[in-house]
Write a protein that holds these residues in place. Structure first.
Motif, short mmCIF file in Angstrom:
data_model
loop_
_atom_site.label_atom_id
_atom_site.label_comp_id
_atom_site.label_asym_id
_atom_site.label_seq_id
_atom_site.Cartn_x
_atom_site.Cartn_y
_atom_site.Cartn_z
N GLU A 32 10.21 -1.84 2.96
CA GLU A 32 10.21 -1.58 4.41
C GLU A 32 8.85 -1.06 4.84
OE1 GLU A 32 12.63 1.29 7.61
OE2 GLU A 32 12.64 1.76 5.48
N LEU A 33 8.30 -1.61 5.90
CA LEU A 33 7.06 -1.08 6.47
C LEU A 33 7.38 0.18 7.25
CD1 LEU A 33 4.06 -1.24 7.18
CD2 LEU A 33 4.67 -2.79 9.05
N VAL A 34 6.74 1.28 6.88
CA VAL A 34 7.04 2.58 7.47
C VAL A 34 6.06 2.91 8.60
CG1 VAL A 34 7.16 5.06 7.01
CG2 VAL A 34 8.06 3.43 5.33
N ALA A 35 4.76 2.74 8.32
CA ALA A 35 3.75 3.15 9.29
C ALA A 35 2.46 2.40 9.06
CB ALA A 35 3.50 4.66 9.21
N THR A 36 1.74 2.17 10.15
CA THR A 36 0.46 1.46 10.13
C THR A 36 -0.58 2.24 10.91
OG1 THR A 36 1.57 -0.69 10.05
CG2 THR A 36 -0.73 -0.68 10.75
N ILE A 37 -1.81 2.26 10.41
CA ILE A 37 -2.94 2.76 11.19
C ILE A 37 -4.06 1.74 11.07
CG2 ILE A 37 -3.80 4.24 9.31
CD1 ILE A 37 -4.69 6.21 11.61
N ILE A 75 3.97 11.03 10.56
CA ILE A 75 2.67 10.84 11.19
C ILE A 75 1.70 10.26 10.18
CG2 ILE A 75 0.73 11.94 12.36
CD1 ILE A 75 2.68 14.18 13.20
N ILE A 76 1.10 9.12 10.53
CA ILE A 76 0.09 8.52 9.68
C ILE A 76 -1.29 8.87 10.24
CG2 ILE A 76 0.11 6.31 10.93
CD1 ILE A 76 -0.38 4.92 8.20
N SER A 77 -2.22 9.15 9.34
CA SER A 77 -3.59 9.45 9.76
C SER A 77 -4.55 8.97 8.68
CB SER A 77 -3.77 10.95 10.01
OG SER A 77 -3.51 11.69 8.83
N PHE A 129 -13.65 1.28 3.20
CA PHE A 129 -12.36 1.76 3.69
C PHE A 129 -12.20 1.54 5.19
CE2 PHE A 129 -8.53 4.15 3.43
CZ PHE A 129 -8.51 5.04 4.49
N SER A 130 -13.25 1.75 5.95
CA SER A 130 -13.15 1.68 7.40
C SER A 130 -12.85 0.28 7.92
CB SER A 130 -14.44 2.20 8.04
OG SER A 130 -15.55 1.42 7.63
N LEU A 131 -12.97 -0.73 7.08
CA LEU A 131 -12.71 -2.11 7.48
C LEU A 131 -11.26 -2.54 7.25
CD1 LEU A 131 -15.91 -3.96 6.18
CD2 LEU A 131 -15.45 -3.02 8.46
N TYR A 132 -10.45 -1.63 6.75
CA TYR A 132 -9.08 -1.96 6.37
C TYR A 132 -8.06 -1.29 7.27
CZ TYR A 132 -10.74 -4.03 2.02
OH TYR A 132 -11.36 -4.83 1.10
N ASP A 133 -7.07 -2.09 7.74
CA ASP A 133 -5.86 -1.50 8.28
C ASP A 133 -5.10 -0.92 7.09
OD1 ASP A 133 -5.06 -4.08 10.76
OD2 ASP A 133 -6.51 -2.43 10.80
N MET A 134 -4.53 0.26 7.28
CA MET A 134 -3.81 0.94 6.20
C MET A 134 -2.34 1.07 6.57
SD MET A 134 -6.15 1.34 3.99
CE MET A 134 -5.19 2.27 2.82
N LYS A 135 -1.50 0.86 5.58
CA LYS A 135 -0.06 0.89 5.82
C LYS A 135 0.65 1.67 4.72
CE LYS A 135 -0.31 -3.63 8.03
NZ LYS A 135 0.36 -4.93 8.25
N TRP A 136 1.75 2.28 5.08
CA TRP A 136 2.68 2.86 4.12
C TRP A 136 3.97 2.05 4.17
CZ3 TRP A 136 1.72 6.43 0.49
CH2 TRP A 136 0.61 7.27 0.64
N TYR A 137 4.41 1.64 3.00
CA TYR A 137 5.70 0.97 2.82
C TYR A 137 6.57 1.90 1.98
CZ TYR A 137 3.81 -3.60 4.31
OH TYR A 137 3.25 -4.64 5.02
N ARG A 138 7.85 1.59 1.96
CA ARG A 138 8.75 2.26 1.02
C ARG A 138 9.79 1.28 0.51
NH1 ARG A 138 11.92 6.46 5.11
NH2 ARG A 138 13.17 4.90 6.25
N GLN A 139 10.24 1.56 -0.70
CA GLN A 139 11.26 0.72 -1.31
C GLN A 139 12.27 1.59 -2.02
OE1 GLN A 139 9.85 -2.65 -3.54
NE2 GLN A 139 11.83 -3.64 -3.22
N GLY A 189 -7.75 3.14 14.66
CA GLY A 189 -6.97 4.36 14.76
C GLY A 189 -5.65 4.22 15.48
N SER A 190 -5.29 3.01 15.90
CA SER A 190 -3.98 2.82 16.52
C SER A 190 -2.89 2.92 15.47
CB SER A 190 -3.91 1.44 17.19
OG SER A 190 -4.86 1.34 18.22
N THR A 191 -1.75 3.49 15.87
CA THR A 191 -0.66 3.71 14.92
C THR A 191 0.62 3.03 15.38
OG1 THR A 191 -0.06 5.79 15.98
CG2 THR A 191 -1.60 5.90 14.14
N ASN A 192 1.46 2.72 14.41
CA ASN A 192 2.76 2.14 14.71
C ASN A 192 3.74 2.61 13.64
OD1 ASN A 192 4.54 0.62 16.23
ND2 ASN A 192 4.17 -1.25 15.06
N TYR A 193 5.00 2.79 14.02
CA TYR A 193 6.00 3.34 13.11
C TYR A 193 7.30 2.54 13.15
CZ TYR A 193 2.93 7.40 13.28
OH TYR A 193 1.84 8.23 13.21
#
Length: 118
Positions: A46-51, A68-70, A29-39, A55-59
């Motif tokens: 639509e890309l909603v949030a990235t971590i 808030i993504i964590s 898991f620690s090797l992956y950027d994680m994202k939330w999308y919505r449709q 640990g850097s985040t973008n919205y």
């Protein structure tokens, strides 16, 4: 083979809050950027949030200041805390895992429905 399982969706009134979870398995898991999308129906995904792994985040502008993504690299889980929900946040929320270093892998969850309505 990596797998992602989202949970935490549901029906909430405008102004309310929800916390989505996405549990990962079958991957480091620690090797992956994680994202939330919505449709939403009839709309593009639509890309909603990235971590990132660091640990850097973008919205997306539409959720900045409300969501808030964590991530918890011990529990192999990424979260999306959604506050001040609006009807336009109604959508299926999908979790995505993206390994950016070779070998590259990309996984999607099945999604969880979030409905914001009075």
């Amino acid at each position: 083979q990596g797998q992602l399982a989202e949970s935490g969706g549901g029906l909430v009134q405008p102004g309310g809050s929800l916390r989505l979870s996405c549990a990962a398995s079958g991957m480091i898991f620690s090797l992956y950027d994680m994202k939330w999308y919505r449709q939403a129906p009839g709309k593009q995904r639509e890309l909603v949030a990235t971590i990132t792994t660091g640990g850097s985040t973008n919205y997306a502008d539409s959720v900045k200041g409300r969501f808030i993504i964590s991530r918890d690299n011990v529990k192999n889980t990424v979260y999306l805390r959604m506050n001040s929900l609006k009807p336009e946040d109604t959508a299926v929320y999908l979790c995505n895992a993206n390994k950016v270093i070779v070998p590259r892998y990309n996984y999607w969850g099945q999604g969880t429905q979030v409905t914001v309505s009075s």
